[in-house]
Write an enzyme that holds these catalytic residues in place. Structure first.
Site: not given
Ligand code: NAP
Length: 320
Positions: A146, A149-150
């Site tokens: 992701c 997200c990261d």
């Protein structure tokens, strides 16, 4: 914390319940918050491993309301507590089968059969992971699926993305905002992604592409250090030093238990009506990644869970 129970419980733990929610990600818990507050008796069959994909992430920075970010598992824990505060019952069991021809519907999970007047399916999607040694072991330690997200964890670092579809293109584009260099590793010599997304990636000077290449191994002790690659045309192996590996080889909607019982598309996504989350069976609703082919974001799933719950409440009222 105030205890505010709105939802009744049936006399038997097996039901009949007003609503059974299958799955326990953001869609499922949001649905439960709404059905319980609508005074519908609600049972969540959350799976033996509950919480969905956010349990596999570290800090979530894009869920509104958390200016400092929130750990994925903490977010899910809090959603669970919130749903239970309004009276949702929770069982950590996996659903084995459903009978949607009976009224009330029947759901078998953990060896017991539960009855419910309505069902909200929020079983999510399972990330397709590479099977190469080291990949699974290093999830959360450099390996992710992701980028939204990261990616911020990889500021000025080098990362690789595996895949040749729209997801891989999107992951690579997001990563260029942070990483110093992004290498896309693809097993063929052409992408399957849309022309526009391919063009964006190919024209980005920060992105390199390795064609006909597969990951043989992810290496690192404690955190990812390098990838062992193999060119599947020449057979030649090489090493790529990277801090991050983003796997974007597709997702599989977790819908196999509904095969033959609900309409699904060729990839297994449950067919649903976008305006009310209804499926091909009246009284059965679906929300989140099990229906969402495109966005796959926690906040979208939560919104769909809300829609499904409100429509389930409307259905229960209409059915008396
Ligand atoms: P996808 O289109 O199925 O692409 C998966 C990619 O991973 C393919 O290039 C495939 O290679 C590769 N792959 C599969 N298994 C592999 C393995 N074991 N090892 C190495 N590579 C492997 O999946 P997706 O990119 O997640 O897209 C899913 C759907 O969502 C698509 O319909 C897509 O259009 C849509 N989507 C849209 C957007 C957007 O419009 N913004 C963004 C993301 C996704 P091959 O090509 O060789 O098969």
């Amino acid at each position: 914390m105030d205890t505010q129970i709105f939802a009744p419980k049936p006399t038997s733990p097996e039901g009949p319940w007003d609503t059974i929610i299958i799955g326990s990600g953001p869609a499922g818990f949001t649905a439960a918050i709404y059905t319980t507050r609508g005074a519908a008796s609600t049972l969540i069959l959350g799976g033996e491993v509950w919480g969905g994909q956010l349990m596999l992430t570290t800090t979530v920075d894009n869920f509104p309301g958390f200016p400092e970010g929130v750990l994925g598992p903490k977010l899910m824990e809090d959603m669970r507590i919130q749903a239970q505060r309004f009276g949702a019952q929770f069982q950590e069991v996996s659903v084995e089968s459903v009978d949607l021809t009976k009224k009330p519907f029947e759901i078998t999970a953990g060896g017991k059969t539960y009855q419910s007047r309505s069902i909200i399916i929020t079983t999510g999607a399972l990330t397709a992971w590479l099977t190469a040694p080291g990949v699974r072991e290093l999830i959360g330690k450099g390996v992710s699926s992701c980028a939204p997200c990261d990616a911020p964890f990889f500021k000025d670092k080098t990362v690789a993305v595996v895949g040749g579809g729209d997801s891989a293109m999107e992951e690579a584009s997001v990563l260029t905002k942070y990483a110093s260099e992004v290498t896309i590793i693809h097993r063929r010599e052409e992408f399957r992604a849309s022309a526009a997304m391919q063009e964006k990636v190919k024209s980005d000077p920060k992105i390199k592409i390795l064609w006909n290449t597969e990951v043989e191994e992810a290496v690192g002790s404690g955190k990812l250090e390098k990838l062992i690659l193999k060119n599947n045309k020449t057979g030649q192996t090489s090493e790529l030093i990277v801090d991050g590996l983003f796997v974007a080889i597709g997702h599989k909607p977790d819908s196999d238990i509904f095969a033959g019982k609900l309409e699904r598309d060729e990839k297994g996504y449950i067919e649903y009506k976008t305006d009310h989350c209804g499926t091909s069976v009246k009284g059965v609703f679906a929300a989140g990644d099990v229906v969402d082919k495109r966005y796959k974001q926690a906040v979208v799933s939560a919104g769909m869970g809300c829609i499904a719950a409100m429509e389930a409440l409307k259905y229960l009222e209409e059915e008396g």
